[in-house]
Design an enzyme around this catalytic site. Structure first.
Site, mmCIF file in Angstrom:
data_model
loop_
_atom_site.group_PDB
_atom_site.id
_atom_site.type_symbol
_atom_site.label_atom_id
_atom_site.label_comp_id
_atom_site.label_asym_id
_atom_site.label_seq_id
_atom_site.Cartn_x
_atom_site.Cartn_y
_atom_site.Cartn_z
ATOM 1 N N SER A 153 0.839 -1.193 0.000
ATOM 2 C CA SER A 153 0.000 0.000 0.000
ATOM 3 C C SER A 153 0.873 1.240 0.000
ATOM 4 O O SER A 153 1.995 1.219 0.511
ATOM 5 C CB SER A 153 -0.900 0.003 1.247
ATOM 6 O OG SER A 153 -1.488 1.272 1.458
ATOM 7 N N TYR B 234 -1.038 -0.625 10.345
ATOM 8 C CA TYR B 234 -1.285 -1.050 8.966
ATOM 9 C C TYR B 234 -0.130 -0.606 8.076
ATOM 10 O O TYR B 234 0.385 -1.387 7.259
ATOM 11 C CB TYR B 234 -2.601 -0.451 8.485
ATOM 12 C CG TYR B 234 -2.978 -0.804 7.062
ATOM 13 C CD1 TYR B 234 -3.540 -2.039 6.765
ATOM 14 C CD2 TYR B 234 -2.780 0.107 6.022
ATOM 15 C CE1 TYR B 234 -3.892 -2.370 5.465
ATOM 16 C CE2 TYR B 234 -3.129 -0.215 4.720
ATOM 17 C CZ TYR B 234 -3.688 -1.455 4.448
ATOM 18 O OH TYR B 234 -4.028 -1.766 3.163
#
Length: 265
Positions: free
Chosen positions: A146, A159
């Site tokens: 990501s 995350y």
């Protein structure tokens, strides 16, 4: 060369929704036999049925890829069904909690690492073993990271940490296994119209539908392309990276984000 997966066997984790579901359809349309893995049996079976009704060679296999024994079983089942493993798209992930860095608990840290980082390492471990042992040996591994893993994100430290770790795993394995005929790359995803993005926005604004819509419009406004991406657009990039059209590409972190991070690259 046209990106095709004709005659290839592909495993896709996190394959019952979002980018994984889009990739399962696209890869199968490109000629692959697809093992589609996810934790939720009911949803996974629905996707399998939908794609098989479209004439595509897809089989759902239930697995929690944060558990070593289930990953081993997943790889074995894939090979038992299809004969080998040519490509693995390690795409499963969760965004479990939005909080500031000091407000996460030890349990939050452990859960995030297990779901988003350990899971990718476990998949790679057993995929690499299979790809080295089969004849002809070799294959392709693609890991979903990501843009949060490139520079962090407020409210998503754990995350972001896990997605940054995926990039380190990818680049290390790419160097270690290139001589074995195995390519390893990362898809660095920006904002895509998925349940994960919807859930993240919902957590961030307290679940208010109007605020969720405003937050999504705000994200789109930051993207040079002027919109949030479609899952099939990420899947198209994944297809190319997994195909022989990318035969000399390994160790790459391919950013697919509509230009959102272009200023900082």
């Amino acid at each position: 060369m046209v990106a095709t997966l004709s005659g290839k066997v592909v495993l896709i984790t996190g394959g019952s929704a979002g980018i994984g579901k889009a990739a399962a359809r696209l890869f199968a349309e490109a000629g692959a036999s697809v093992a589609l893995a996810a934790r939720g049996a009911e949803r996974g079976q629905r996707v399998e049925q939908e794609l098989r009704q479209a004439g595509l060679d897809v089989r759902f296999l239930q697995a929690d890829v944060s558990q070593s024994d289930q990953v081993q079983s997943l790889i074995k089942q894939t090979v038992d069904i299809f004969g080998r493993l040519d490509c693995a798209f390690n795409n499963a992930a969760v965004l479990s909690k939005i909080a500031r860095t000091a407000d996460f608990s030890d349990a939050d840290f452990d859960a995030e690492v297990a779901a988003n980082l350990k899971s990718v390492w476990l998949c790679m471990k057993y995929e690499l073993q299979q790809m080295q042992s089969q004849e002809p040996r070799g294959g392709v591994i693609l890991n979903t990271s990501s843009i949060n893993g490139l520079g962090g994100a407020k409210g998503a430290a754990l995350y972001s940490m896990s997605k940054a770790g995926i990039l380190g795993l990818t680049k290390s394995a790419a160097q270690e296994y290139a001589a074995h005929g195995i390519r390893v790359n990362a898809l660095v995803a920006g904002g895509f119209d998925t349940e994960m993005l919807q859930n993240a926005m919902s957590q961030a604004v307290g679940g208010d539908p109007a605020k969720i819509e405003a937050a999504l419009k705000g994200i789109a406004g930051m993207v040079p392309a002027g919109r949030i991406g479609r899952p099939d657009e990420a899947a198209q990039a994944a297809l190319w990276l997994c195909s022989d059209a990318a035969s000399y590409v390994t160790g790459l972190s391919m950013i697919v984000d509509g230009g959102l991070t272009a200023w900082a690259r």
